[in-house]
Design an enzyme around this catalytic site. Structure first.
Site, PDB file in Angstrom:
ATOM      1  N   CYS A  93     -24.470 -34.246  60.532  1.00  0.00           N
ATOM      2  CA  CYS A  93     -23.256 -33.756  59.893  1.00  0.00           C
ATOM      3  C   CYS A  93     -23.264 -34.252  58.449  1.00  0.00           C
ATOM      4  O   CYS A  93     -24.279 -34.774  57.976  1.00  0.00           O
ATOM      5  CB  CYS A  93     -21.996 -34.181  60.643  1.00  0.00           C
ATOM      6  SG  CYS A  93     -21.644 -35.951  60.630  1.00  0.00           S
ATOM      7  N   CYS A 167     -23.032 -29.512  57.785  1.00  0.00           N
ATOM      8  CA  CYS A 167     -23.802 -29.924  56.604  1.00  0.00           C
ATOM      9  C   CYS A 167     -24.333 -28.730  55.821  1.00  0.00           C
ATOM     10  O   CYS A 167     -24.955 -28.898  54.765  1.00  0.00           O
ATOM     11  CB  CYS A 167     -24.937 -30.870  56.974  1.00  0.00           C
ATOM     12  SG  CYS A 167     -25.992 -30.335  58.326  1.00  0.00           S
ATOM     13  N   CYS A 171     -28.590 -28.984  55.435  1.00  0.00           N
ATOM     14  CA  CYS A 171     -29.301 -29.289  56.676  1.00  0.00           C
ATOM     15  C   CYS A 171     -30.750 -28.824  56.569  1.00  0.00           C
ATOM     16  O   CYS A 171     -31.021 -27.693  56.151  1.00  0.00           O
ATOM     17  CB  CYS A 171     -28.622 -28.601  57.858  1.00  0.00           C
ATOM     18  SG  CYS A 171     -27.053 -29.358  58.315  1.00  0.00           S
TER      19      CYS A 171
END
Length: 218
Positions: A93, A167, A171
């Site tokens: 996250c 995210c 990510c």
């Protein structure tokens, strides 16, 4: 390549001694897999990850050792040095302070030693969200031993399943890895009452993930 002493001339004597002790422990754990140069590189780059955003230096060598150990374990899996057959899940996250830490707590509690789980954040906080800690404590799960940390390429590459939570484009994406995106509210700034529904939904999703992976839950 410069050695660790050259990289960190500004460290105190106590910090240098602590990191030297950490390097010795890691060298013993990874004997026959990685040499001292690799171990020191992972240890000191891990130290830098935390030193750049921490205001308290006392625990930095310990955090660096723990993170370096995880990174070396991940690298060993990627390079085929470690084959225990256990599936690996990575929870990501933004701050690695709430959602990913609660998901990690549930996964470790339910899967036990039948699977491996890690967590990370794109912009790690300095501590875990107190409301997340309290919410998990209500379920009898203690996540105070964890700490916000970034992810690294070897950690992502070692994962069989990467679960992302907010995210976005930060990510990491690697071909051949299974990805899931869990759209859940961020508990940052929320009180315990507001975090409980997020916690409960995370538990539901973690249980479902374990079923999909064929890992029996405790």
């Amino acid at each position: 390549m410069a050695d660790a002493t050259t990289w960190h001339r500004d460290l105190s004597v106590d910090q240098q001694l602590a990191l030297h002790t950490s390097a010795t422990r890691l060298a013993e754990e990874f004997t026959g897999i990685y040499g001292s140069e690799t171990i020191e590189r992972f240890l000191y780059t891990s130290y830098d990850q935390f030193a750049s955003r921490s205001t308290v230096s006392n625990f930095l060598p310990l955090l660096a050792e723990r993170f370096a150990r995880q990174r070396l374990q991940a690298l060993a899996r990627v390079e085929g040095h470690h084959r225990d057959g256990k599936p690996v899940v990575l929870f990501l996250c933004t701050h690695n302070a709430g959602r990913s830490q609660m998901a990690l707590g549930f996964f470790q509690h339910l899967a036990g030693d039948r699977a491996v789980a890690w967590s990370g954040g794109s912009e790690p906080e300095t501590e875990i969200n107190p409301s997340a800690v309290a919410a998990m404590a209500e379920r009898g799960i203690d996540i105070t031993g964890e700490y916000p940390k970034p992810w690294t390429d070897e950690i992502v590459r070692a994962a069989d399943v990467v679960v992302t939570m907010g995210c976005g484009d930060a990510c990491p994406i690697f071909p051949g890895t299974r990805y899931e995106d869990w759209d859940l509210d961020d508990p940052a700034g929320r009180d315990l009452e507001a975090v409980r529904p997020i916690r409960d939904e995370l538990e539901r999703r973690v249980r479902h993930l374990l079923v999909e992976m064929g890992v029996p839950a405790r």
